[in-house]
Structures are given as structure tokens and as C-alpha cells.
Write a protein that holds these residues in place. Structure first.
Motif, PDB file in Angstrom:
ATOM      1  N   GLY A  59       4.976  14.548  55.743  1.00  0.00           N
ATOM      2  CA  GLY A  59       6.008  14.365  54.369  1.00  0.00           C
ATOM      3  C   GLY A  59       6.526  15.681  53.523  1.00  0.00           C
ATOM      4  O   GLY A  59       6.959  15.585  52.288  1.00  0.00           O
ATOM      5  N   THR A 107      11.117  18.738  58.367  1.00  0.00           N
ATOM      6  CA  THR A 107      12.923  18.984  59.241  1.00  0.00           C
ATOM      7  C   THR A 107      14.064  19.375  59.465  1.00  0.00           C
ATOM      8  O   THR A 107      14.298  20.101  59.646  1.00  0.00           O
ATOM      9  CB  THR A 107      13.031  17.442  59.297  1.00  0.00           C
ATOM     10  N   ARG A 140       6.022  13.470  44.588  1.00  0.00           N
ATOM     11  CA  ARG A 140       5.626  12.418  45.444  1.00  0.00           C
ATOM     12  C   ARG A 140       4.288  11.972  44.750  1.00  0.00           C
ATOM     13  O   ARG A 140       3.756  12.772  43.824  1.00  0.00           O
ATOM     14  CB  ARG A 140       5.317  13.066  46.553  1.00  0.00           C
ATOM     15  N   ASP A 190      10.710   7.966  58.649  1.00  0.00           N
ATOM     16  CA  ASP A 190      10.871   8.220  57.731  1.00  0.00           C
ATOM     17  C   ASP A 190      11.705   7.552  56.384  1.00  0.00           C
ATOM     18  O   ASP A 190      12.975   7.890  56.741  1.00  0.00           O
ATOM     19  CB  ASP A 190      11.478   9.721  57.354  1.00  0.00           C
TER      20      ASP A 190
HETATM   21  P1  ADP Z   1       7.420  15.943  58.131  1.00  0.00           P
HETATM   22  O1  ADP Z   1       7.292  17.452  57.344  1.00  0.00           O
HETATM   23  O2  ADP Z   1       6.513  15.163  57.987  1.00  0.00           O
HETATM   24  O3  ADP Z   1       8.528  16.175  59.370  1.00  0.00           O
HETATM   25  P2  ADP Z   1      10.188  15.273  56.673  1.00  0.00           P
HETATM   26  O4  ADP Z   1      10.610  16.306  57.214  1.00  0.00           O
HETATM   27  O5  ADP Z   1      10.386  13.628  57.250  1.00  0.00           O
HETATM   28  O6  ADP Z   1       8.648  15.312  57.257  1.00  0.00           O
HETATM   29  O7  ADP Z   1      10.479  14.870  55.191  1.00  0.00           O
HETATM   30  C1  ADP Z   1       9.586  13.908  54.508  1.00  0.00           C
HETATM   31  C2  ADP Z   1      11.265  13.246  53.210  1.00  0.00           C
HETATM   32  O8  ADP Z   1      11.027  14.207  52.232  1.00  0.00           O
HETATM   33  C3  ADP Z   1      11.849  13.684  54.067  1.00  0.00           C
HETATM   34  O9  ADP Z   1      12.670  12.031  54.250  1.00  0.00           O
HETATM   35  C4  ADP Z   1      12.925  14.788  53.773  1.00  0.00           C
HETATM   36  O10 ADP Z   1      14.027  14.302  53.363  1.00  0.00           O
HETATM   37  C5  ADP Z   1      12.461  14.784  52.261  1.00  0.00           C
HETATM   38  N1  ADP Z   1      12.716  16.145  51.767  1.00  0.00           N
HETATM   39  C6  ADP Z   1      12.388  16.778  52.156  1.00  0.00           C
HETATM   40  N2  ADP Z   1      12.190  18.525  51.566  1.00  0.00           N
HETATM   41  C7  ADP Z   1      12.152  18.209  50.662  1.00  0.00           C
HETATM   42  C8  ADP Z   1      13.084  18.821  48.901  1.00  0.00           C
HETATM   43  N3  ADP Z   1      12.675  20.050  48.302  1.00  0.00           N
HETATM   44  N4  ADP Z   1      12.953  18.287  47.779  1.00  0.00           N
HETATM   45  C9  ADP Z   1      13.309  16.702  47.960  1.00  0.00           C
HETATM   46  N5  ADP Z   1      12.884  16.111  49.035  1.00  0.00           N
HETATM   47  C10 ADP Z   1      12.728  16.335  50.524  1.00  0.00           C
END
Ligand code: ADP
Ligand code: MG
Length: 725
Positions: free
Chosen positions: A334, A338, A489, A591
Motif C-alpha cells: 500500500g 505501482t 491511511r 487493490d
Molecule cells: P503497493 O506499494 O502495495 O504496490 P499500490 O501501488 O498498489 O501499493 O498503491 C496502493 C494504493 O495507493 C493505490 O490505490 C494507489 O492508487 C494509491 N496511491 C499511490 N500513491 C498515492 C499517493 N501519493 N497519494 C494517494 N494515493 C496513492
């Protein structure tokens, strides 16, 4: 490089030891060191039996019987240290069974074999009611190893039952006993068809080069450990009984030398990998964020976190170099890895290159694609998906387009590393959840056509390699860490609940679901059988459907086709389904921010890293989330530790350290997990001094001018060393 010690074993030997033991070269045979050392007179315990090795055991006879199938034979059970060993006679005389009086004390000697049903000895040599002298070996040993409490349970307890002796007598015996004259013999790990004596015989045929010391003579005046030939012959040879403890504990200086060399070889291999990388060419993707990068950034619905921003700066700096980047992006579940990867891809595309984005499962690949493709499309980046389920025709079209450079980014699964997939100009490879891939799979994407530069590589993981290990092992990998989560979060609250309280749980679930919450229900892990796992999931699904009528419930498991899976995930995302019952297929990366409750059944069966990954599926939105770990009784010690750790912390790095503590480094450091060559004899956490020593010596080695170093690397890692480049 052509040294006789690396020659393949002769066919006759190879046939026997290559399939089961993995020994291919002469040097491998020499480095196949004994598992333990045994005094001929020494009794084994149930716990240190080795497959296919001669052992003597003392135990109590249990029931015996003559069975007719598959052929007529006499079988008896012997109880040793609380474990059962089967004794078997394929030839026996009438009346032999009557000698096997239940409850009598016997000493048996023979080759122990591990079968599907446990240990057995065929045609053991039997000694009934062995007199105390026969037990001396074991008693001296008990004294030596200070294991009095545990060891007493074994032969001695038995002898008390049989002969009416007591502990005092045994202690007396031990002190007055003549020291045994017997030599210690090595006991090798082996497989069926290979006798212990074979090893000694084969070693005599090994080329002399296996036994030469490769370390430079200039080290010798101050070097604190024995020389190689001495160390190796000590370990393979017969030894005097006084050294038994040091040999079996592996504290003996001969062992120290082996471990030192193994560590040194590893340090040198890492050093070499660094050098190879420096000598390899990659294309520079530009020092500053380019137009494509900026466009994608502008299209994001949120601001990057500080940590994401910092990681991207490191990435761009790395990718601007003309040596291939090899970077690991660690970030808790989270933390938003990505989007970092997506921006790195954009930078590659903006510089005129292609990028490949590989994920370990179809669910995850599809999800990445469905999230990122619109973002890329909106700024004119051409992005396609290639997974196992992609039709042949479509695959062909994509492959052709990739070769012509008509696709900028391809996202997918292992399908990306098939032979037919070739690129016009691949500049960046992203590997998500890298720990789920084997080393070979990861490297397959990097194999560029000869005239081309090697692509940059970014690996991502939420299962960080603990700091303690990283210090020793990751000297070749650059690491960026996302140490903060996107704002807003809420920490996930973790609760532990006994399986017995399931029905209560159903009731409160019902309330939550009616209030619009979305819930994951993860079914128990059944490692032995996928079929059983599926059955369990189906049963849980049926049960939940019954307990929670009128609600949208879906079932997700590994046997579904990619399309079916995608459809169910879509329904869950769209809130058509409120409850998603699933096997562990949702473990990585999925996600769905609206899902705020997760139940994990038989949580005690999962590893810590896996639990943390699973739990990371919730807590992705701004709503507070809860994870309920259902556990079955009784809990093992490690199970309890794991669940406690989960309750205590949401921090993946902390949990990784804890995991290491609970499990030990062996499993964590498997080749598969980290890509780091397994250390066979050294536990780096236990051997901190040797690690220091080997690093100090490795630092002075110049790989260019000291050819022995290469030879040492090959001695230990053979062909496996190549992957490091
Ligand atoms: P992981 O590191 O577990 O791969 P993800 O890339 O799936 O995490 O990101 C988790 C969630 O957080 C996704 O829904 C993404 O769109 C959201 N997210 C990522 N970066 C930010 C940010 N800077 N601000 C708000 N939400 C974000
Ligand atoms: Mg992810």
C-alpha cells in the motif's frame, strides 16, 4: 577456464549423485561435506538419523506381525526417543517372531532408510537386552553434549525399564568407562543407491586440484585458519573422538576455514558482479524528467508522497547512466510502488525506449493494466497487455508491434518472457513482487540482443529483505525504500479470534455487510494439495452463502480462467459483490480501496510475510480497516509468535526482522527468494566474525590481476555465479 577440479564427474558416479544430490563436478563431490560424525560405538538418536546411513539405536520393541502383502515379511516397531522405527525382515525363520517380545530392550544396527511412512531398517542386526557396556557410547555422548534432560528419555530410560538400573549407575558408568578407541567416521547426506563408503572411495579418485589452497601465499603469515588441504582432509577423514563435539557443532577450525572460504567466494562473486555491471552498456534515459514523465505525473489524481518523489529521483539518476540500473524498490504493502514504476516507464518512453512491466499473477497484471492503461493512453503512450489468456492471434499482433516499436509499454505476466516476445528497443524492465519470480525468469527479460544495450531493471517488493541480511548480501543491489504511506491511511486494526467463535463472527459480519462494507474472506492454505484447498474454499463459500443470505458473495480461486477471475474482481470492484471468498490468489498486489475488512482463516498456517501481504489488501482507502485472524487450536509456538507479531505491528520491515528471528535465515535466503547464492555451510547471522574477516580479505583482492579469485568463485558457485551479472 579449464581446471581439472571443474571437470564433470565420470558418468558412473554422476548417475548416482547428480539427480538426488545435485553434485556435478569433482569439486562438488569434495564440497559435499559430512552431515555429522559418528563413533562406531555411538548410538544414534531418533532425531539425527540420516537416510541410507548405518546407525545403531537402542529402543523398546513394540508389536510385531507377519504380513503377507506385498510379499510375506516380518515387521516390528521399535520405539526410540518417542519416535517409531520399522524393522523389517524379508527372510526369516519360523519362530523368529516369538523372539520379538514386546517391551524388551534391544540394540539394533543397520542402514536406516527414510520411507513415506517413516524410518525403517531392513534386516537389522539385533542385540537383546544389551548390557550397560553396549550403552556407553550414548552415555558418554550425553555427557559431552550436556543434553542430559532430553537424552535421558532415550536409551537410558529404556534401560531402566528393561534392566532396572537407575540414573546414578549410568553416571557412574560414564565416569568409569574406558574411553572408546573407535575413530569417528563421517556420515554424509545421501540418497538411496549411494552408500556411505562410496564417498570415501570416490574422493580418492578426485583430481589433486580439488585439494590445493587457492588463497595467495602472501596471506599466510597472519592468516588465522588452517590451510585448505588440511581442512578438507580433516572433514572427510576419520577423526579422533575428542574432536567429535567440535566437528558436529561445526566449530572446529577446519569448519571455520570452509565457512570462511564460502563467505569469501560470495564476497568476491558480488564484487565481480559489480564489475561486470560497470562494464555493461545501457542506454541513458536522460538526467531530467522528460515530457512523457511530466505528462503522466500531471495526470495522476494525487500528489506523490515525499518517499515516492525521492525514489523517483534515485531512479532517474540511475537510469541516466550508461550502466544498467539494478535497483530494488522496497515499500510496504500500500505504499504506492505501482505509480513509481509507471513514472519510470514514462521516463523510458519519453527517451524513445520501450518498457516491460511484469507481474507474477494474471489478477495482478490485469489490475495494473486496467489502472495504468487509461493513464498512459491519455498522454499518448501506447500500452498493451500480454498474459497467458491472450489469444494466439492477439499475441502475434502484439509481438509484431513490439518488434516494430509500435507499442511503448507492455504489461503482463510470465507470458512476457516467452521466446517470441522481442522488442525494438527495450530500455526498462519492471518486475513487480520480485520475490515471486525465480532468478532465471527475472533474467530472461534482460537478455538483450547482442548489439543492443542491456535494459535498466527495477524490481519491487513488499517483502523486504531484513536489514540484517541486506548488509551482508545486497552489496550488489541498490535499494530505494518507500518508508511512508500515502496520506489519510488509517492503520489496520488486527484482531485474533479462535475458529470456535466463527458463528459469532458471521453475525457481526452480517451487520457490517448490510452497512455497505466490503469484505475479503481468505480460505486456509493447504500446502499439500490444491484440490483440498479448493474443496475447503467451496465449502466455506457455501457456508457463508447460507449464513449471509441476500448478499452478493463471490468465490475466487486458482482454477478459474483468467477471464473468470477478472470478471469476479471487476464485480467486487463495482460493489456488485460485497464479500469475496478467496484462496490465496489475492495475496499479491490486489487493490480495491473500498474493502475494509479481511478475515483470514487458519491464519496460523501462513507465513508472516504472506499474512502481511494478505492484510495489505485492506486499509487502502481512507476508511479504518480491520483484519481478523482466525486461528485453530492448538497453536504451535511459531504459530503463536507469528500471530502475536501480526497483532503488534503493521510495519513490513519490522515484521521481516521478526520473521527472520522466528524462522532463521535459511528459508528467507533461498535462491528463489533473493537471488543470492545460497550459503551451504555458513549462517551469516551466527558467524559475524567470519563475515567481517571475509569482507576484509575480499576488499584487498584485485579481480583483474588475481586469477585465483575467479577460480575460487567457480569452486563454490560454479555456473550459478553467472546470474549475478
Ligand atoms: P503497493 O506499494 O502495495 O504496490 P499500490 O501501488 O498498489 O501499493 O498503491 C496502493 C494504493 O495507493 C493505490 O490505490 C494507489 O492508487 C494509491 N496511491 C499511490 N500513491 C498515492 C499517493 N501519493 N497519494 C494517494 N494515493 C496513492
Ligand atoms: Mg503492488
Amino acid at each position: 577456464m579449464n581446471y581439472p577440479e571443474f571437470d564433470p564427474l565420470p558418468q558412473k558416479i554422476a548417475e548416482k549423485v547428480t539427480p538426488g544430490l545435485g553434485l556435478k563436478r569433482w569439486i562438488d563431490l569434495v564440497l559435499h561435506l559430512p552431515a555429522r560424525y559418528q563413533d562406531e560405538a555411538t548410538l544414534s538418536t531418533y532425531f539425527d538419523l540420516v537416510d541410507n546411513a548405518k546407525a545403531s539405536l537402542v529402543g523398546t520393541l513394540l508389536a510385531s506381525e507377519i504380513i503377507e502383502r506385498p510379499r510375506r515379511q516380518l515387521v516390528a516397531k521399535l520405539s526410540v526417543d518417542g519416535g517409531d522405527i520399522q524393522l523389517r525382515w524379508l527372510h526369516f525363520y519360523p519362530g523368529q517372531q516369538s523372539k520379538l517380545v514386546e517391551g524388551s530392550l534391544v540394540k539394533v544396527t543397520g542402514a536406516t532408510r527414510k520411507t513415506r511412512y517413516g524410518w525403517e531398517i531392513i534386516h537389522p542386526k539385533m542385540l537383546f537386552n544389551p548390557n550397560p557396556n553396549e550403552l556407553i557410547g550414548s552415555i558418554t555422548r550425553i555427557k559431552n553434549t550436556d543434553l542430559l534432560e532430553e537424552a535421558n528419555v532415550s536409551p537410558y530410560e529404556a534401560s531402566r525399564g528393561g534392566n532396572g538400573e537407575n540414573t546414578q549407575d549410568a553416571a557412574l558408568l560414564a565416569t568409569t568407562a574406558e574411553p572408546s578407541q573407535a575413530k569417528l567416521t563421517p556420515v554424509y547426506p545421501t540418497v538411496s543407491g549411494v552408500k556411505q563408503t562410496d564417498f570415501a572411495r570416490w574422493l580418492k579418485q578426485a583430481p589433486a586440484e580439488c585439494f590445493i589452497d587457492l588463497l595467495p601465499a602472501s596471506w599466510w603469515p597472519h592468516f588465522p585458519l588452517p590451510r585448505w588441504p588440511e581442512a578438507v582432509s580433516t572433514l572427510h577423514g576419520e577423526a579422533s573422538p575428542e574432536t567429535e563435539e567440535a566437528l558436529n557443532d561445526r566449530t572446529h577450525s577446519a569448519w571455520q576455514r570452509i565457512k570462511f572460504e564460502e563467505l569469501l567466494a560470495q564476497q568476491l562473486a558480488l564484487k565481480q558482479a559489480r564489475k561486470i555491471r560497470q562494464d555493461t552498456c545501457a542506454a541513458s534515459l536522460g538526467k531530467q524528467p522528460n515530457a512523457a514523465y511530466k505528462a503522466v505525473l500531471a495526470g495522476l489524481p494525487f500528489q506523490l508522497t515525499k518517499a515516492q518523489h525521492a525514489a523517483l529521483q534515485e531512479l532517474i539518476a540511475d537510469m541516466s547512466k550508461t550502466q544498467p540500473m539494478q535497483r530494488l524498490l522496497q515499500g510496504d504493502v500500500g505504499s504506492g510502488k505501482t505509480v513509481v514504476a509507471a513514472l519510470a516507464c514514462a521516463q523510458a518512453v519519453g527517451a524513445g525506449f520501450q518498457a516491460a512491466f511484469m507481474a507474477p499473477t494474471e489478477i495482478l497484471a490485469e489490475q495494473h493494466y486496467s489502472k495504468l492503461a487509461p493513464l498512459f493512453a491519455s498522454v499518448g503512450i501506447r500500452c498493451e497487455q500480454l498474459i497467458g489468456a491472450t489469444s494466439k492471434k492477439e499475441k502475434k499482433r502484439i509481438c509484431e508491434a513490439l518488434l516494430l516499436g509500435e507499442i511503448d509499454i507492455v504489461m503482463g505476466t510470465h507470458a512476457l518472457i516467452e521466446e517470441s516476445v522481442q522488442f525494438k528497443q527495450l530500455g526498462l524492465v519492471i518486475i513487480d513482487e520480485q520475490h515471486r519470480f525465480g532468478v532465471e525468469q527475472r533474467l530472461a527479460l534482460l537478455k538483450a540482443k547482442e548489439e543492443q544495450a542491456v535494459p535498466h531493471q527495477l524490481m519491487m517488493t513488499a517483502t523486504p529483505i531484513p536489514r540484517t541480511l541486506a548488509q551482508t548480501f545486497l552489496s550488489d543491489l541498490d535499494v530505494s525504500s518507500l518508508n511512508e504511506k500515502p496520506p489519510g491511511r488509517q492503520p489496520i486494526l488486527t484482531k485474533l479470534l479462535s475458529q470456535k467463535r466463527r458463528t459469532e463472527l458471521y453475525k457481526s459480519l452480517h451487520v457490517e455487510l448490510l452497512a455497505g462494507k466490503q469484505v475479503y474472506w481468505v480460505c486456509p492454505l493447504i500446502e499439500e494439495s490444491e484440490t483440498l484447498q479448493l474443496q475447503a474454499a467451496e465449502q466455506t463459500y457455501a457456508e457463508l452463502c447460507e449464513a449471509l443470505p441476500g448478499l452478493g458473495i463471490g468465490l475466487l480461486h486458482g482454477r478459474l480462467s483468467a477471464q473468470e477471475k477478472a470478471k469476479i474482481m471487476q464485480q467486487f470492484t463495482n460493489k456488485e459483490l460485497q464479500l469475496l471468498v478467496s484462496t490465496t490468489v489475492i495475496e499479491v498486489g490486489v487493490d480495491v480501496p473500498n474493502a475494509t475488512l479481511m478475515v483470514i482463516e487458519h491464519a496460523e498456517r501462513f507465513g508472516l510475510a504472506q499474512l502481511h501481504q494478505l492484510r495489505g489488501r485492506v486499509g487502502r482507502g481512507s476508511e479504518a480497516s480491520v483484519c481478523i485472524l482466525l486461528f485453530g487450536d492448538p497453536l504451535s509456538w511459531t504459530g503463536k509468535q507469528r500471530l502475536k507479531a501480526m497483532k503488534e505491528s503493521n510495519d513490513g520491515f519490522w515484521l521481516a526482522e521478526k520473521d527472520l528471528e522466528i524462522r532463521g535465515p535459511g528459508e528467507l535466503l533461498g535462491k528463489r527468494q533473493s537471488g543470492i547464492p545460497m550459503l551451504r555451510y555458513t549462517d551469516p547471522l551466527q558467524e559475524k566474525d567470519l563475515v567481517k574477516l571475509s569482507r576484509r580479505y575480499a576488499a584487498q583482492v584485485d579481480l583483474e590481476t588475481e586469477p585465483w579469485a575467479q577460480r575460487l568463485i567457480s569452486r563454490w558457485f560454479g555456473e550459478t555465479a553467472w546470474w549475478l551479472s
